[in-house]
Design a protein around this motif. Structure first.
Motif: not given
Length: 396
Positions: A20-24, A29-33, A113-121, A128-135
């Motif tokens: 699970y990858l976070v860039y922020a 709060s997800t990053q902090r947690y 789902e808030e992961f930056p689109l530019g970084v993801g692209d 890298v196989d990258l998928e945003a989750e919305r659950e």
């Protein structure tokens, strides 16, 4: 604090993802947690059963001292300068991240789902196989607080009550002035018209004395109080409802608290007095329904029952109403002021460790507004209310 991330492990296994990858930055709060690290600039957190950080050289020393990460790397460890000269800033960053993931054996990641689109692209371009989750998998984990987190919220609430006491004190000390430029019936404190802005400043200063801060608060009088999210402005007036809603954040732990009280300096009209009694009854009904196994919808319905039985509209009885009970009963509180679970028509099952507000209210521009809000944690056998602040409509 070491959170239980077993549900995230199961989620990644089900998705067949390596991590699970976070860039922020840590205001997220997800990053902090997940990271357990506080930094003002964006950085990468990889969770693959352990926490791995990729940070700038500026943050490297502090990050290495953090308790949570199993490993900490910096951009310089991946020949950042050479990559920068060859590929430019963006692609250099993408290549470094891809190497960082490969070093941990990760080829596919899930992101918020808030992961930056530019970084993801950019990562996809590096294979890298990258998928945003919305659950909201991490949101659901965060909603169930540890005992340490519960204590953080309770501590912030203690500071909150000091600030509420200061706001009430200002209103109580004010006298009613009939001959000011602001018009008749305004409140005057120590020779100055008492405004929403002045009470807000005093609230902020009191919170700072107790290690908390806020970006904004609500001190709304009269017609302003009929809009639940109107911050309020201008002079406070006698005989009109004044809603004070304070939601501070502890500067050290970053956890929020939340509380609302409604005051009248002078004599409330009959409608506001009736609303206040009904709102106290609705809050009591909500707490009677608040327990593990109940749903947020159950708690919300208990509030709607009280108001509708008294003849006042709710969004349940009339989804287009602009007066009456026009919001949900409550929300979760933690690293965000609004998070799961929800005490609303869509509210799911409540669990021990859920920290929620209970904040019924009634609103109409003709009369103003009334709201009373406490904050509590769901326990194994019911709930514990953190709020120890009196409820008195009329301020003497």
């Amino acid at each position: 604090m070491q959170p239980d991330l077993s549900d995230l492990d199961s989620f990644l296994d089900d998705r067949g993802a390596g991590g699970y990858l976070v860039y922020a930055d840590s205001e997220d709060s997800t990053q902090r947690y997940l990271s357990g690290f506080d930094a003002p600039d964006p950085f990468l957190t990889l969770y693959d059963g352990e926490v791995h950080l990729l940070v700038s050289s500026l943050e490297y020393g502090r990050a290495r001292k953090a308790d949570r990460p199993a490993t900490v790397a910096r951009h310089a460890d991946y020949d950042y300068r050479a990559k920068l000269e060859e590929y430019g800033h963006d692609e250099a960053g993408d290549r470094i991240t891809a190497e960082f993931l490969a070093e941990h054996g990760v080829e596919s990641v899930v992101t918020p789902e808030e992961f930056p689109l530019g970084v993801g692209d950019g990562l996809r371009a590096q294979g890298v196989d990258l998928e945003a989750e919305r659950e909201g998998v991490v949101d659901d984990i965060r909603a169930v607080k540890t005992s340490e987190e519960v204590e953080h919220v309770a501590e912030a609430q203690t500071a909150n009550e000091r600030a509420m006491a200061r706001a009430e004190e200002l209103i109580a000390e004010a006298r009613v002035e009939t001959g000011t430029d602001a018009g008749s019936g305004v409140l005057v404190h120590e020779g100055e018209v008492l405004t929403s802005e002045r009470v807000t400043r005093e609230i902020e200063m009191e919170l700072l004395r107790h290690g908390c801060a806020l970006d904004e608060t609500i001190v709304a009088c009269g017609a302003d109080a009929a809009d639940p999210h109107d911050r309020g402005s201008g002079p406070l007036r006698a005989d009109e409802s004044i809603i004070v809603d304070i939601f501070p954040r502890d500067k050290e732990t970053k956890y929020f608290a939340d509380m609302t009280r409604t005051f009248v300096k002078g004599t409330p009209n009959d409608t506001v007095a009736e609303w206040y009694d009904l709102t106290q009854e609705a809050k009591e009904a909500a707490f009677d329904a608040l327990e593990p196994g109940a749903t947020g919808k159950d708690v919300h319905d208990a509030v709607c029952d009280v108001y509708e039985d008294a003849g006042w509209p709710t969004l349940r009885s009339d989804e287009a109403t602009e007066t009456g009970f026009i919001h949900s009963t409550g929300h979760g509180v933690g690293l965000d002021i609004h998070e799961g679970p929800s005490l609303s028509p869509r509210g799911g099952e409540l669990e021990p460790g859920h920290v929620v507000t209970v904040e019924p209210g009634l609103y109409d521009p003709e009369f103003g507004g009334v709201r009373i809000e406490d904050i509590a944690v769901v326990t194994e056998d019911g709930y514990e209310n953190f709020t120890d602040y009196p409820e008195e409509l009329v301020v003497e």
